[in-house]
Design a protein around this motif. Structure first.
Motif, PDB file in Angstrom:
ATOM      1  N   LYS A  42       0.725  -6.549   9.149  1.00 29.51           N
ATOM      2  CA  LYS A  42       0.902  -6.197   7.739  1.00 29.51           C
ATOM      3  C   LYS A  42       2.342  -6.463   7.285  1.00 29.51           C
ATOM      4  O   LYS A  42       2.572  -6.851   6.144  1.00 29.51           O
ATOM      5  CB  LYS A  42       0.551  -4.724   7.490  1.00 29.51           C
ATOM      6  CG  LYS A  42      -0.900  -4.418   7.646  1.00 29.51           C
ATOM      7  CD  LYS A  42      -1.687  -4.887   6.449  1.00 29.51           C
ATOM      8  CE  LYS A  42      -3.116  -4.418   6.565  1.00 29.51           C
ATOM      9  NZ  LYS A  42      -3.945  -4.896   5.475  1.00 29.51           N
ATOM     10  N   TYR A  45       2.562 -10.186   6.721  1.00 30.75           N
ATOM     11  CA  TYR A  45       1.874 -10.498   5.466  1.00 30.75           C
ATOM     12  C   TYR A  45       2.715 -10.085   4.264  1.00 30.75           C
ATOM     13  O   TYR A  45       2.795 -10.812   3.275  1.00 30.75           O
ATOM     14  CB  TYR A  45       0.525  -9.788   5.393  1.00 30.75           C
ATOM     15  CG  TYR A  45      -0.568 -10.368   6.252  1.00 30.75           C
ATOM     16  CD1 TYR A  45      -0.473 -11.623   6.821  1.00 30.75           C
ATOM     17  CD2 TYR A  45      -1.714  -9.636   6.494  1.00 30.75           C
ATOM     18  CE1 TYR A  45      -1.477 -12.132   7.611  1.00 30.75           C
ATOM     19  CE2 TYR A  45      -2.734 -10.138   7.281  1.00 30.75           C
ATOM     20  CZ  TYR A  45      -2.616 -11.388   7.826  1.00 30.75           C
ATOM     21  OH  TYR A  45      -3.615 -11.891   8.603  1.00 30.75           O
ATOM     22  N   PRO A  61       2.266  -2.896  -0.958  1.00 31.03           N
ATOM     23  CA  PRO A  61       2.659  -3.265   0.405  1.00 31.03           C
ATOM     24  C   PRO A  61       3.632  -2.278   1.049  1.00 31.03           C
ATOM     25  O   PRO A  61       3.535  -1.990   2.237  1.00 31.03           O
ATOM     26  CB  PRO A  61       3.315  -4.641   0.246  1.00 31.03           C
ATOM     27  CG  PRO A  61       2.772  -5.186  -1.005  1.00 31.03           C
ATOM     28  CD  PRO A  61       2.525  -4.009  -1.888  1.00 31.03           C
ATOM     29  N   MET A  64       1.737   0.787   2.105  1.00 31.77           N
ATOM     30  CA  MET A  64       0.952   0.463   3.298  1.00 31.77           C
ATOM     31  C   MET A  64       1.840   0.467   4.549  1.00 31.77           C
ATOM     32  O   MET A  64       1.480   1.069   5.571  1.00 31.77           O
ATOM     33  CB  MET A  64       0.300  -0.907   3.120  1.00 31.77           C
ATOM     34  CG  MET A  64      -0.452  -1.406   4.319  1.00 31.77           C
ATOM     35  SD  MET A  64      -1.973  -0.540   4.619  1.00 31.77           S
ATOM     36  CE  MET A  64      -3.008  -1.257   3.393  1.00 31.77           C
TER      37      MET A  64
END
Length: 153
Positions: A42, A45, A61, A64
């Motif tokens: 993640k 990404y 993001p 997260m």
């Protein structure tokens, strides 16, 4: 029919910020090793998506990444600390609280805002978390500001 994109999606924010059943489909969110791998992917990404020359959000993001970090810290906690925090040996609520607080703090320190506390508090509606969310966000912003001043004279 079959799906055009048969990809397995990773955990969503709702799964990261909630209590996960150890026998359910998201049981990997209670495994520190798997959480670490998810966090690395993640993170890659997020770096890729945020560096593209398109207008995209930074809040989701960063929530997260912070939530995954909080879950990783909570799941990697030694057993004696788990028993100290949760006397009834049900540590699932604490894992979710660590994820919520870490996600909010990380997002607030990346964006340098305090308003994310209000947004998250309105979403989760847990009055006992308002003080930890606020204090962690203030400390995160302070640390972010101090780290941001290192490169400047």
């Amino acid at each position: 029919g079959s799906s055009l994109l048969p990809l397995q999606m990773g955990p969503a924010l709702t799964e990261i910020f909630s209590v996960v059943d150890p026998t359910g489909a998201s049981a990997g969110l209670n495994d520190p090793k798997q959480l670490f791998y998810i966090l690395i992917v993640k993170f890659a990404y997020a770096i890729f998506a945020l560096s593209l020359p398109i207008p995209a959000g930074v809040v989701a993001p960063s929530l997260m990444l912070g939530g995954l970090t909080g879950r990783l810290i909570a799941t990697g906690m030694p057993a004696y600390l788990r028993l100290y925090l949760a006397h009834d040996a049900d540590f699932g609520n604490y894992i979710a609280m660590f994820a919520i607080i870490a996600g909010t703090t990380f997002c607030a320190s990346v964006c340098r805002v305090n308003s994310v506390v209000v947004s998250v508090f309105e979403l989760i509606a847990q009055p006992r978390l308002i003080l930890p969310l606020t204090m962690a966000t203030l400390v995160g912003n302070y640390c972010g500001n101090k780290v941001g001043q290192i490169g400047r004279a």
